[in-house]
Design a protein around this motif. Structure first.
Motif, mmCIF file in Angstrom:
data_model
loop_
_atom_site.group_PDB
_atom_site.id
_atom_site.type_symbol
_atom_site.label_atom_id
_atom_site.label_comp_id
_atom_site.label_asym_id
_atom_site.label_seq_id
_atom_site.Cartn_x
_atom_site.Cartn_y
_atom_site.Cartn_z
ATOM 1 N N GLY A 13 0.777 -1.229 0.000
ATOM 2 C CA GLY A 13 0.000 0.000 0.000
ATOM 3 C C GLY A 13 0.810 1.281 0.000
ATOM 4 O O GLY A 13 0.495 2.218 -0.729
ATOM 5 N N SER A 14 1.871 1.332 0.826
ATOM 6 C CA SER A 14 2.576 2.609 0.946
ATOM 7 C C SER A 14 3.252 2.989 -0.381
ATOM 8 O O SER A 14 3.229 4.157 -0.778
ATOM 9 C CB SER A 14 3.607 2.555 2.076
ATOM 10 O OG SER A 14 4.558 1.551 1.826
ATOM 11 N N GLY A 15 3.801 1.993 -1.059
ATOM 12 C CA GLY A 15 4.447 2.253 -2.351
ATOM 13 C C GLY A 15 3.435 2.672 -3.408
ATOM 14 O O GLY A 15 3.696 3.554 -4.229
ATOM 15 N N VAL A 17 0.497 4.174 -2.842
ATOM 16 C CA VAL A 17 0.041 5.538 -2.526
ATOM 17 C C VAL A 17 1.100 6.555 -2.973
ATOM 18 O O VAL A 17 0.782 7.563 -3.628
ATOM 19 C CB VAL A 17 -0.250 5.678 -1.012
ATOM 20 C CG1 VAL A 17 -0.408 7.125 -0.592
ATOM 21 C CG2 VAL A 17 -1.502 4.890 -0.644
ATOM 22 N N GLY A 122 1.419 2.735 8.500
ATOM 23 C CA GLY A 122 0.730 1.695 9.271
ATOM 24 C C GLY A 122 1.696 0.816 10.025
ATOM 25 O O GLY A 122 2.002 1.068 11.195
ATOM 26 N N THR A 123 2.227 -0.198 9.339
ATOM 27 C CA THR A 123 3.083 -1.143 10.054
ATOM 28 C C THR A 123 4.387 -0.484 10.497
ATOM 29 O O THR A 123 5.052 -0.986 11.399
ATOM 30 C CB THR A 123 3.372 -2.374 9.176
ATOM 31 O OG1 THR A 123 3.760 -1.920 7.880
ATOM 32 C CG2 THR A 123 2.151 -3.254 9.057
ATOM 33 N N ASN A 174 -5.733 7.578 2.399
ATOM 34 C CA ASN A 174 -5.418 6.975 1.094
ATOM 35 C C ASN A 174 -6.466 7.479 0.108
ATOM 36 O O ASN A 174 -7.532 7.954 0.502
ATOM 37 C CB ASN A 174 -5.513 5.454 1.173
ATOM 38 C CG ASN A 174 -4.366 4.803 1.919
ATOM 39 O OD1 ASN A 174 -4.331 3.587 2.047
ATOM 40 N ND2 ASN A 174 -3.422 5.568 2.409
ATOM 41 N N ASN A 206 -0.195 -8.896 0.355
ATOM 42 C CA ASN A 206 1.148 -9.482 0.292
ATOM 43 C C ASN A 206 1.279 -10.668 1.261
ATOM 44 O O ASN A 206 2.380 -11.035 1.650
ATOM 45 C CB ASN A 206 2.228 -8.429 0.532
ATOM 46 C CG ASN A 206 1.816 -7.460 1.617
ATOM 47 O OD1 ASN A 206 1.022 -7.801 2.491
ATOM 48 N ND2 ASN A 206 2.348 -6.259 1.580
ATOM 49 N N ARG A 208 1.015 -11.493 4.319
ATOM 50 C CA ARG A 208 1.767 -11.538 5.577
ATOM 51 C C ARG A 208 0.823 -11.955 6.686
ATOM 52 O O ARG A 208 -0.389 -11.919 6.531
ATOM 53 C CB ARG A 208 2.382 -10.165 5.869
ATOM 54 C CG ARG A 208 3.585 -9.858 4.991
ATOM 55 C CD ARG A 208 3.971 -8.428 5.124
ATOM 56 N NE ARG A 208 2.824 -7.583 4.837
ATOM 57 C CZ ARG A 208 2.592 -6.414 5.429
ATOM 58 N NH1 ARG A 208 3.425 -5.954 6.333
ATOM 59 N NH2 ARG A 208 1.542 -5.700 5.106
ATOM 60 N N VAL A 210 -0.179 -10.531 9.278
ATOM 61 C CA VAL A 210 -1.141 -9.503 9.695
ATOM 62 C C VAL A 210 -2.454 -9.574 8.886
ATOM 63 O O VAL A 210 -3.492 -9.106 9.334
ATOM 64 C CB VAL A 210 -0.454 -8.106 9.588
ATOM 65 C CG1 VAL A 210 -0.231 -7.696 8.143
ATOM 66 C CG2 VAL A 210 -1.212 -7.043 10.337
ATOM 67 N N SER A 283 -4.015 0.060 8.894
ATOM 68 C CA SER A 283 -4.099 1.490 9.219
ATOM 69 C C SER A 283 -5.169 2.193 8.393
ATOM 70 O O SER A 283 -5.800 3.139 8.845
ATOM 71 C CB SER A 283 -2.761 2.165 8.976
ATOM 72 O OG SER A 283 -2.509 2.180 7.600
ATOM 73 N N LEU A 286 -6.095 0.185 1.929
ATOM 74 C CA LEU A 286 -6.174 0.632 0.527
ATOM 75 C C LEU A 286 -6.816 -0.438 -0.356
ATOM 76 O O LEU A 286 -7.572 -0.120 -1.277
ATOM 77 C CB LEU A 286 -4.766 0.979 0.011
ATOM 78 C CG LEU A 286 -4.684 1.464 -1.433
ATOM 79 C CD1 LEU A 286 -5.450 2.766 -1.636
ATOM 80 C CD2 LEU A 286 -3.223 1.647 -1.875
HETATM 81 O O1 GMT Z 1 -0.273 -3.788 4.542
HETATM 82 C C1 GMT Z 1 0.170 -3.811 3.405
HETATM 83 O O2 GMT Z 1 -0.256 -4.582 2.581
HETATM 84 C C2 GMT Z 1 1.272 -2.930 2.985
HETATM 85 C C3 GMT Z 1 1.434 -1.715 3.822
HETATM 86 C C4 GMT Z 1 2.551 -0.858 3.319
HETATM 87 O O3 GMT Z 1 3.039 -0.116 4.131
HETATM 88 O O4 GMT Z 1 2.965 -0.871 2.168
HETATM 89 O O5 GMT Z 1 0.192 -1.027 3.855
HETATM 90 C C5 GMT Z 1 -0.031 -0.044 4.828
HETATM 91 O O6 GMT Z 1 -0.141 1.187 4.122
HETATM 92 C C6 GMT Z 1 -1.276 1.300 3.256
HETATM 93 C C7 GMT Z 1 -1.187 2.623 2.507
HETATM 94 O O7 GMT Z 1 -1.210 3.716 3.353
HETATM 95 C C8 GMT Z 1 -2.569 1.143 4.074
HETATM 96 O O8 GMT Z 1 -3.690 1.258 3.239
HETATM 97 C C9 GMT Z 1 -2.550 -0.246 4.745
HETATM 98 O O9 GMT Z 1 -3.699 -0.358 5.555
HETATM 99 C C10 GMT Z 1 -1.301 -0.375 5.610
HETATM 100 N N1 GMT Z 1 -1.230 -1.755 6.134
HETATM 101 C C11 GMT Z 1 -1.359 -2.021 7.435
HETATM 102 O O10 GMT Z 1 -1.573 -1.181 8.288
HETATM 103 C C12 GMT Z 1 -1.261 -3.470 7.792
#
Ligand code: GMT
Length: 375
Positions: A13-15, A17, A122-123, A174, A206, A208, A210, A283, A286
């Motif tokens: 998700g972070s990548g 976004v 998030g993580t 997001n 992905n 994991r 969680v 968090s 997405l």
């Molecule tokens: O959880 C994932 O699949 C990846 C993770 C990341 O950091 O790439 O996602 C986090 O960031 C996203 C974009 O801001 C959020 O939409 C996800 O909810 C968040 N994942 C968690 O909090 C587990």
């Protein structure tokens, strides 16, 4: 403005976004420089407004751990000077905020002031960042950022609860480019994956821990007992093998399709009837938003920022983490009646549109202006 974006380039998700934000900023006339170890997966095109600079980490056999932060901060300094970059926007605190702050200080030493915006995803806060072995450095680099943003109210609360944060955290959710989804795919080849009478249930992640992957298989096990259905499992990760084994043990392997990573998730979602997201923590979620913009209702856990996007009884249903039985019952409630399914599909789209990119990019632009004043 010339903006450097630091992010993880992989499926996550972070990548996603960070990449979508960079593309949107470039479309609004900014010059965007992605600085990371690989070209981000969703970054298809480079042009005069979108650059990619690869961070190389020289491998030295005597080092047990290769120092990525060092290479990243050096690259940031070099690129800021070469392209006269105005601002750093780092996504995911670990180790990006730390490397960004080092770059900022090195530049300061050379008479260059550059603001840094850190977006928490998030993580980096709830799982990894809060580990005692990282916490001190994560706290420090968040506090040293000129502006800090979090992707949900829930993540803001978690950050303030878990860390000693001395500054304001702005919530910027997001987002999604709703315009992109008027795609009118004609190649929704549903029939390649499922029969006409079968409902398609999807999960994308992905894989994991969680994500509670085994809950997904168990929810689907109950669904397929009540109605004809197939489960599409999209993505790669450590929990995938266990999920394959579990579906064999439950005797549903022929109904569960593992598709691996896909760059065509919109095509997969456009013929999905339901999305499952029973995560331990999330968090924002997405993946849920991407499902909803494709008219796919969501059965999720009621955790973290998910309730800020998936509205209970409207775009889907929320249950306590691990309540597989309730999630399965709610899924069946949505899937078994075509009229109910249609209502949830249309609601999901309406809710998703509230997170259109057009509302969000201007907020980041304002935040950049604020960062200039604070730097
Ligand atoms: O959880 C994932 O699949 C990846 C993770 C990341 O950091 O790439 O996602 C986090 O960031 C996203 C974009 O801001 C959020 O939409 C996800 O909810 C968040 N994942 C968690 O909090 C587990």
């Amino acid at each position: 403005m010339k903006i450097a974006i630091v992010c993880y380039p992989t499926f996550g998700g972070s990548g996603v976004v960070a990449t979508e934000l960079g593309i949107a900023l470039a479309n609004r006339g900014h010059e965007v420089h992605f600085i990371t170890y690989k070209q981000p997966v969703r970054l298809a095109m480079l042009n005069s407004k979108i650059h990619f600079h690869e961070v190389h980490v020289p491998q030295y056999p005597l080092f047990k751990y290769q120092p990525y932060e060092l290479a990243l901060s050096s690259k940031l300094v070099d690129m800021v000077k070469l392209y006269k970059i105005d601002l750093l926007h780092v996504h995911y605190a670990i180790p990006h905020a730390y490397a960004g702050y080092m770059a900022k200080k090195m530049l300061e030493d050379q008479g260059i002031t550059i603001p840094m915006v850190t977006t928490l995803h998030g993580t980096d806060i709830t799982l990894v960042g809060n580990h005692p072995d990282y916490k001190t450095a994560v706290s420090f680099s968040i506090n040293k950022s000129d502006v800090v943003t979090a992707v949900s109210q829930s993540l803001k609360r978690d950050t303030l609860r878990l860390f000693d944060i001395k500054q304001d955290i702005e919530v910027v959710p997001n987002f999604i480019d709703a315009g992109k989804y008027n795609h009118g795919f004609t190649d929704c080849q549903r029939d390649m994956l499922a029969g006409e009478e079968e409902r398609i249930v999807t999960h994308i992640s992905n894989f994991r821990k969680v994500k509670r992957i085994s809950d997904i298989i168990r929810i689907f096990y109950r669904i397929q007992q009540e109605l004809p259905a197939r489960l599409m499992m999209v993505g790669e990760g450590p929990e995938k093998e266990g999920a394959e084994k579990l579906s064999e043990e439950l005797g549903i392997a022929d109904k569960v399709i593992f598709l691996g990573n896909s760059e065509e998730i919109d095509k997969l979602l456009c013929f999905s009837d339901l999305f499952l997201l029973p995560s331990e923590t999330e968090s924002f979620g997405l993946a849920a938003l991407e499902a909803m913009i494709n008219k796919t209702p969501v059965i999720s856990s009621n955790t973290g920022g998910i309730p800020e996007v998936n509205i209970n009884g409207i775009s889907g249903y929320l249950s306590d983490v691990g309540n597989v039985e309730e999630m399965a019952n709610n899924a069946i409630k949505i899937l078994k009646d075509p009229a109910v399914l249609e209502k949830f599909k249309s609601n999901a789209l309406t809710e998703a549109k509230k997170f259109d990119i057009s509302h969000i990019v201007p907020i980041y632009e304002e935040i950049y202006q604020k960062a200039f004043q604070l730097a």
